[in-house]
Design a protein around this motif. Structure first.
Motif, PDB file in Angstrom:
ATOM      1  N   LEU A  19       0.832  -1.200   0.000  1.00 24.21           N
ATOM      2  CA  LEU A  19       0.000   0.000   0.000  1.00 24.21           C
ATOM      3  C   LEU A  19       0.868   1.252   0.000  1.00 24.21           C
ATOM      4  O   LEU A  19       0.594   2.212  -0.737  1.00 24.21           O
ATOM      5  CB  LEU A  19      -0.931   0.004   1.212  1.00 24.21           C
ATOM      6  N   TYR A  20       1.922   1.241   0.799  1.00 25.74           N
ATOM      7  CA  TYR A  20       2.836   2.377   0.822  1.00 25.74           C
ATOM      8  C   TYR A  20       3.452   2.592  -0.564  1.00 25.74           C
ATOM      9  O   TYR A  20       3.543   3.714  -1.055  1.00 25.74           O
ATOM     10  CB  TYR A  20       3.970   2.155   1.827  1.00 25.74           C
ATOM     11  N   GLU A  21       3.874   1.494  -1.175  1.00 25.42           N
ATOM     12  CA  GLU A  21       4.516   1.589  -2.490  1.00 25.42           C
ATOM     13  C   GLU A  21       3.538   2.091  -3.553  1.00 25.42           C
ATOM     14  O   GLU A  21       3.886   2.932  -4.384  1.00 25.42           O
ATOM     15  CB  GLU A  21       5.082   0.232  -2.887  1.00 25.42           C
ATOM     16  N   MET A  22       2.307   1.591  -3.528  1.00 23.96           N
ATOM     17  CA  MET A  22       1.312   2.028  -4.496  1.00 23.96           C
ATOM     18  C   MET A  22       1.026   3.525  -4.339  1.00 23.96           C
ATOM     19  O   MET A  22       0.972   4.273  -5.319  1.00 23.96           O
ATOM     20  CB  MET A  22       0.016   1.236  -4.335  1.00 23.96           C
ATOM     21  N   THR A  23       0.864   3.978  -3.106  1.00 25.17           N
ATOM     22  CA  THR A  23       0.592   5.386  -2.840  1.00 25.17           C
ATOM     23  C   THR A  23       1.757   6.255  -3.314  1.00 25.17           C
ATOM     24  O   THR A  23       1.555   7.294  -3.952  1.00 25.17           O
ATOM     25  CB  THR A  23       0.334   5.603  -1.341  1.00 25.17           C
ATOM     26  N   TRP A  24       2.974   5.827  -3.018  1.00 28.08           N
ATOM     27  CA  TRP A  24       4.151   6.575  -3.450  1.00 28.08           C
ATOM     28  C   TRP A  24       4.228   6.631  -4.978  1.00 28.08           C
ATOM     29  O   TRP A  24       4.509   7.685  -5.545  1.00 28.08           O
ATOM     30  CB  TRP A  24       5.425   5.950  -2.885  1.00 28.08           C
ATOM     31  N   ASN A  25       3.999   5.503  -5.652  1.00 31.47           N
ATOM     32  CA  ASN A  25       4.088   5.473  -7.112  1.00 31.47           C
ATOM     33  C   ASN A  25       3.065   6.400  -7.758  1.00 31.47           C
ATOM     34  O   ASN A  25       3.370   7.089  -8.732  1.00 31.47           O
ATOM     35  CB  ASN A  25       3.916   4.054  -7.642  1.00 31.47           C
ATOM     36  N   PHE A  47      12.183  10.110 -16.991  1.00 33.98           N
ATOM     37  CA  PHE A  47      12.373   8.691 -16.652  1.00 33.98           C
ATOM     38  C   PHE A  47      13.490   8.536 -15.624  1.00 33.98           C
ATOM     39  O   PHE A  47      13.376   7.739 -14.690  1.00 33.98           O
ATOM     40  CB  PHE A  47      12.677   7.863 -17.897  1.00 33.98           C
ATOM     41  N   ALA A  48      14.562   9.315 -15.774  1.00 33.72           N
ATOM     42  CA  ALA A  48      15.652   9.267 -14.791  1.00 33.72           C
ATOM     43  C   ALA A  48      15.148   9.691 -13.412  1.00 33.72           C
ATOM     44  O   ALA A  48      15.534   9.102 -12.396  1.00 33.72           O
ATOM     45  CB  ALA A  48      16.805  10.156 -15.246  1.00 33.72           C
ATOM     46  N   LEU A  49      14.269  10.695 -13.379  1.00 36.94           N
ATOM     47  CA  LEU A  49      13.694  11.102 -12.092  1.00 36.94           C
ATOM     48  C   LEU A  49      12.785  10.019 -11.516  1.00 36.94           C
ATOM     49  O   LEU A  49      12.725   9.836 -10.302  1.00 36.94           O
ATOM     50  CB  LEU A  49      12.918  12.408 -12.242  1.00 36.94           C
ATOM     51  N   TYR A  50      12.077   9.292 -12.382  1.00 42.98           N
ATOM     52  CA  TYR A  50      11.246   8.194 -11.895  1.00 42.98           C
ATOM     53  C   TYR A  50      12.117   7.107 -11.274  1.00 42.98           C
ATOM     54  O   TYR A  50      11.815   6.602 -10.186  1.00 42.98           O
ATOM     55  CB  TYR A  50      10.396   7.597 -13.023  1.00 42.98           C
ATOM     56  N   SER A  55      13.453   4.326  -6.591  1.00 46.17           N
ATOM     57  CA  SER A  55      14.524   3.649  -5.853  1.00 46.17           C
ATOM     58  C   SER A  55      14.741   4.273  -4.480  1.00 46.17           C
ATOM     59  O   SER A  55      15.009   3.559  -3.511  1.00 46.17           O
ATOM     60  CB  SER A  55      15.815   3.686  -6.668  1.00 46.17           C
ATOM     61  N   ALA A  56      14.610   5.593  -4.384  1.00 45.69           N
ATOM     62  CA  ALA A  56      14.757   6.246  -3.077  1.00 45.69           C
ATOM     63  C   ALA A  56      13.679   5.767  -2.113  1.00 45.69           C
ATOM     64  O   ALA A  56      13.940   5.531  -0.927  1.00 45.69           O
ATOM     65  CB  ALA A  56      14.701   7.763  -3.242  1.00 45.69           C
ATOM     66  N   PHE A  57      12.457   5.594  -2.612  1.00 45.69           N
ATOM     67  CA  PHE A  57      11.402   5.079  -1.746  1.00 45.69           C
ATOM     68  C   PHE A  57      11.677   3.631  -1.349  1.00 45.69           C
ATOM     69  O   PHE A  57      11.377   3.230  -0.220  1.00 45.69           O
ATOM     70  CB  PHE A  57      10.036   5.186  -2.427  1.00 45.69           C
ATOM     71  N   ARG A  58      12.244   2.848  -2.268  1.00 47.38           N
ATOM     72  CA  ARG A  58      12.535   1.449  -1.939  1.00 47.38           C
ATOM     73  C   ARG A  58      13.554   1.337  -0.811  1.00 47.38           C
ATOM     74  O   ARG A  58      13.528   0.375  -0.042  1.00 47.38           O
ATOM     75  CB  ARG A  58      13.054   0.704  -3.167  1.00 47.38           C
ATOM     76  N   TRP A  83      19.872   1.703  -3.470  1.00 47.19           N
ATOM     77  CA  TRP A  83      20.859   2.780  -3.316  1.00 47.19           C
ATOM     78  C   TRP A  83      21.596   3.011  -4.624  1.00 47.19           C
ATOM     79  O   TRP A  83      21.782   4.159  -5.054  1.00 47.19           O
ATOM     80  CB  TRP A  83      21.882   2.436  -2.221  1.00 47.19           C
ATOM     81  N   ALA A  84      22.031   1.929  -5.251  1.00 52.63           N
ATOM     82  CA  ALA A  84      22.780   2.056  -6.503  1.00 52.63           C
ATOM     83  C   ALA A  84      21.917   2.707  -7.589  1.00 52.63           C
ATOM     84  O   ALA A  84      22.383   3.594  -8.324  1.00 52.63           O
ATOM     85  CB  ALA A  84      23.268   0.678  -6.966  1.00 52.63           C
ATOM     86  N   LEU A  85      20.657   2.300  -7.692  1.00 53.50           N
ATOM     87  CA  LEU A  85      19.785   2.873  -8.710  1.00 53.50           C
ATOM     88  C   LEU A  85      19.404   4.321  -8.406  1.00 53.50           C
ATOM     89  O   LEU A  85      19.211   5.119  -9.326  1.00 53.50           O
ATOM     90  CB  LEU A  85      18.538   2.013  -8.880  1.00 53.50           C
ATOM     91  N   THR A  86      19.307   4.679  -7.133  1.00 55.47           N
ATOM     92  CA  THR A  86      19.037   6.069  -6.770  1.00 55.47           C
ATOM     93  C   THR A  86      20.188   6.960  -7.217  1.00 55.47           C
ATOM     94  O   THR A  86      19.976   8.008  -7.842  1.00 55.47           O
ATOM     95  CB  THR A  86      18.820   6.211  -5.251  1.00 55.47           C
ATOM     96  N   LEU A  87      21.403   6.534  -6.919  1.00 57.46           N
ATOM     97  CA  LEU A  87      22.569   7.325  -7.325  1.00 57.46           C
ATOM     98  C   LEU A  87      22.715   7.352  -8.842  1.00 57.46           C
ATOM     99  O   LEU A  87      22.996   8.412  -9.425  1.00 57.46           O
ATOM    100  CB  LEU A  87      23.828   6.759  -6.671  1.00 57.46           C
TER     101      LEU A  87
END
Length: 190
Positions: A19-25, A47-50, A55-58, A83-87
């Motif tokens: 639910l948290y992930e769906m709301t964030w997305n 797309f890069a911001l997505y 990833s930051a939420f994950r 972390w790697a994908l956020t950076l």
């Protein structure tokens, strides 16, 4: 209690991470749509911001999860991948926005490299599945490739024609341009 993770038998409730992930997305998608309409962002900046935002939420979400997972240096594998994908996403966004019009044509090699890195990350992150995909799908690796594909896809529909890859590739520009094969041109029928 029988289906609760080991060590959590005494707990009756858990965080609803889906639910948290769906709301964030949904919120992230709405923000990116707004940003795309109100700011001048060069492609593939949104797309890069997505990738960065998801990833930051994950990173946060992985700290809440209690299901079994591989751990590296005390944290879940998905935590480190996030972390790697956020950076990488943040660096990709910055690089794509700094690019000048002169350099836009040279992005083919860079895009291929990013695609290869993303593919390798997905393969490494999915390596904990246990069984190989062919074994998981119930396929025999000694079975010829064509029959394995037929097993995955299913039998052809009655009355449908099977075309080779090259004929599908040749037909693609015709469909993309919106030209019907029955229309005629100066040189005749397509």
């Amino acid at each position: 209690p029988a289906h609760r993770p080991a060590g959590y038998e005494a707990f009756a409730t858990f965080h609803p991470t889906f639910l948290y992930e769906m709301t964030w997305n949904l919120g992230l998608a709405a923000f990116l749509v707004w940003l795309g309409h109100h700011r001048r962002i060069r492609p593939p900046g949104l797309f890069a911001l997505y990738v960065t935002g998801y990833s930051a939420f994950r990173i946060f979400e992985e700290s809440l999860r209690v299901d079994p997972a591989h751990h590296i240096v005390g944290q879940r594998l998905n935590f480190w991948v996030a972390w790697a994908l956020t950076l990488a996403g943040a660096a990709w966004f910055i690089a794509s926005q700094r690019r000048t019009a002169k350099r836009r044509g040279r992005t083919g090699k860079r895009a291929g490299t990013l695609l290869a890195i993303g593919w390798a990350t997905m393969v490494l992150a999915g390596c904990a599945a246990g069984a190989r995909p062919a074994q998981a799908a119930g396929l025999d690796s000694k079975q010829p490739a064509r029959s394995r594909a037929a097993t995955l896809v299913g039998p052809a529909q009655p009355g449908s024609r099977s075309r080779s890859r090259s004929s599908r590739r040749r037909a693609l520009p015709v469909r993309v341009l919106g030209i019907s094969p029955t229309k005629t041109t100066r040189r005749g029928a397509l």
